[in-house]
Enzyme design. Structure first.
Site, PDB file in Angstrom:
ATOM      1  N   ALA A   1      16.240  68.939 -53.356  1.00 47.89           N
ATOM      2  CA  ALA A   1      17.437  69.693 -52.981  1.00 47.89           C
ATOM      3  C   ALA A   1      17.981  70.393 -54.213  1.00 47.89           C
ATOM      4  O   ALA A   1      18.095  69.792 -55.278  1.00 47.89           O
ATOM      5  CB  ALA A   1      18.507  68.760 -52.394  1.00 47.89           C
ATOM      6  N   CYS A   2      18.303  71.677 -54.079  1.00 47.14           N
ATOM      7  CA  CYS A   2      18.907  72.447 -55.166  1.00 47.14           C
ATOM      8  C   CYS A   2      20.214  73.052 -54.654  1.00 47.14           C
ATOM      9  O   CYS A   2      20.487  73.013 -53.453  1.00 47.14           O
ATOM     10  CB  CYS A   2      17.954  73.531 -55.658  1.00 47.14           C
ATOM     11  SG  CYS A   2      17.647  74.867 -54.479  1.00 47.14           S
ATOM     12  N   PRO A   3      21.064  73.580 -55.535  1.00 42.74           N
ATOM     13  CA  PRO A   3      22.384  74.061 -55.096  1.00 42.74           C
ATOM     14  C   PRO A   3      22.352  75.106 -53.999  1.00 42.74           C
ATOM     15  O   PRO A   3      23.155  75.054 -53.073  1.00 42.74           O
ATOM     16  CB  PRO A   3      22.981  74.627 -56.393  1.00 42.74           C
ATOM     17  CG  PRO A   3      22.339  73.830 -57.477  1.00 42.74           C
ATOM     18  CD  PRO A   3      20.930  73.592 -56.996  1.00 42.74           C
TER      19      PRO A   3
END
Length: 572
Positions: A121-123
């Protein structure tokens, strides 16, 4: 002096052939200084003979070790050489074993850690989320592991891990730049790293997961294989990005709905009950939730669910006090750390312990955050926020151009890394002030690296391999979608040339965006937001700015790029 020892360095690094050769030469030089006779070859040139006594493999461990016969064998990772060449060589010299012994050790380690599950998960939930997931899957296949990867991207969770997969897993890898819920993994060995680390150093990520994963205990959201000091350094940044990640959908929805309301004319949205007025009102409602969402999920990242209520309420108070997104950031960290302090320090009888997360922490946390916002930090932060708005709204052309150059260049430095995300988070926050030029510069600058690399592969085709040309085609599409990470395959192989040329093109684009007074109301979408009326003003000039910077990057890299190097055999 160990002059009788004859070493053979065997290079096996398909992804970093040139770097591996350079590092192998450094090893050979150190070995020569210590009295060892040595030579360097690639793995596909290896043949068993009596011209050497010991073999050191540089790079990845080959699947088939039988090709080395009975020669003593050792391994050196590329990252170890980069860190300390002398130490890496000494470690390898002290760990020679036969191929059979290495295979026996591998079989033992495989039984202790063979099955993995992972979350990425990334921003923004777009590029790094899926690229790191693919890297983990390919890395597991190469190393002989089994893995299932759940992606928590912008469209929600995909390939959700089943309870059975989690139960069967030996280790859980959380390759995340934002906080994710870990309740499912209580009692499992958990290892945390960034999406960038999982993407760029996949083998090392697996190795560290096996050696450093820790058992996740009930109620402990933070689990890290890194030391405490390092965790503290990256923690604040990670908490902020978690808040930005959850705020983004509000920014996108609100900005685009307000833009759509303007399609009917500037005055149409002022007519009560009309469709444009309703669209504008819905967009304004989304904007009202931006700061509370930012604050609430910063607190959630710090203290898990008990911090959510104080954070959301603190963010709403920040909006009411006119402290904007700066106040939301302050209230989020206040709420998170206050909730965490109460959770750790407040001791209750076992029978009352269940009341802490649903009653005591939300009540006390909200009380303290509210009082602090009203009596201590609210007004000063609101004053700072007002000064910042005045500066941004009244800055001259020179200051605007300078800001455009800085923001667009930051987007090109580390291609989705901390500097890139810092610039992005700042400009997203500025949308709450109705300041839209920085967002335009940031998005345009973020498109330049990938598009520029694609241009370079087109105009200097003889300097790129077939694989790089294919990567260039993919990079072009990714660049149009505002995914800077499309340039990572090029930057990983040739950072000293790729990064400066990307920064140069980004600076050109940022300056032109500011000169053209381009303004963008939505934080994502790349060139496709141009299809939405009023999402960007001066659309053709905006495209021209992106094209100019991309061409500068493409041409400059095509000029400085070296031709494909042939495999070499070196004798020290």
């Amino acid at each position: 002096m160990p002059t009788a020892k004859r070493l053979l360095f065997v290079i096996n690094s398909p992804q970093q052939q040139v770097n591996a050769l350079i590092l192998a030469r450094k090893l050979a030089q150190v070995a020569s200084q210590q009295g060892y006779q040595n030579s360097i070859i690639s793995l596909d040139e290896f043949e068993v003979n009596e011209s050497f006594d010991q073999v050191i493999v540089v790079g990845q461990r080959p699947k088939n070790l039988n090709i080395f016969g009975t020669h003593p064998l050792s391994f050196i990772n590329i990252e170890e050489i980069k860190s300390d060449t002398d130490s890496a060589l000494q470690t390898a010299l002290g760990h020679f074993k036969s191929a059979q012994d290495w295979q026996n050790d591998n079989s033992l380690s495989a039984t202790t850690a063979k099955k993995f599950v992972a979350i990425t998960a990334c921003p923004t939930g777009v590029a790094h989320t899926f690229m790191s997931a693919e890297a983990l899957q390919q890395g597991a296949e190469k190393l002989g592991y089994e893995i299932e990867v759940e992606t928590q991207g912008s469209v929600g969770a995909k390939n959700i891990l089943s309870p059975q997969a989690i139960a069967d897993a030996d280790i859980v890898i959380l390759a995340t730049d934002i906080e994710v819920n870990t309740d499912r993994f209580v009692g499992k060995r958990v290892y945390r790293c960034s999406t960038g680390f999982a993407l760029k150093q996949t083998d090392k990520a697996f190795a560290e997961a096996i050696s450093n994963a820790q058992v996740l205990e009930q109620g402990k959201q933070q689990t890290s294989a890194e030391n405490k000091d390092k965790t503290e350094k990256v923690g604040v940044y990670k908490h902020l990005l978690t808040g930005v990640s959850y705020m983004l959908p509000m920014v996108v929805a609100g900005g685009l709905l307000i833009a759509l309301s303007l399609c009917f004319g500037l005055n149409a949205a002022e007519q009560a009950g009309s469709l444009p007025a309703i669209l504008k009102q819905i967009g304004a409602a989304a904007f009202m939730l931006m700061v509370p969402m930012l604050s609430g999920y910063i607190a959630y990242s710090i203290a898990d669910r008990p911090g959510l209520a104080p954070g959301l309420i603190g963010g709403l108070l920040a909006s009411q006090l006119q402290a904007g997104f700066l106040g939301g950031i302050v209230s989020g960290f206040l709420a998170g750390y206050i909730a965490l302090f109460i959770a750790k320090k407040l001791k209750l009888p076992t029978s009352l312990e269940a009341l802490k997360p649903i009653l005591i922490i939300p009540l006390l946390g909200t009380l303290f955050v509210g009082l602090i916002m009203f009596y201590v930090v609210g007004q000063p932060v609101a004053h700072i926020f007002e000064l910042m708005k005045d500066f941004l709204n009244n800055m001259g052309t020179t200051n605007a151009v300078l800001m455009g150059i800085i923001l667009a260049s930051m987007m090109c430095i580390d291609l989705g890394g901390p500097i890139n995300k810092a610039a992005y988070a700042f400009t997203v926050g500025l949308l709450t002030t109705n300041t839209y030029m920085p967002m335009a510069a940031t998005m345009a600058g973020g498109m330049v690296p990938a598009i520029g690399m694609a241009i370079a592969t087109f105009i200097a085709r003889n300097k790129f391999s077939t694989g790089e040309k294919d990567a260039g085609k993919a990079a072009f599409v990714l660049g149009l979608c505002f995914i800077s990470e499309g340039a990572i395959p090029f930057a990983a192989k040739d950072p000293m040339r790729v990064i400066p040329t990307c920064i140069l093109g980004g600076a050109v684009t940022g300056a032109l965006v500011a000169l053209f007074h381009c303004e963008l109301v939505t934080p994502h979408g790349g060139v496709f937001v141009l299809l939405i009326p009023n999402a960007i003003n001066h659309a053709w000039l905006y495209l021209a700015a992106i094209a100019a910077g991309s061409i500068v990057t493409g041409i400059s890299y095509a000029i400085v790029k070296k031709k494909i190097e042939e495999k070499a055999v070196t004798t020290a």
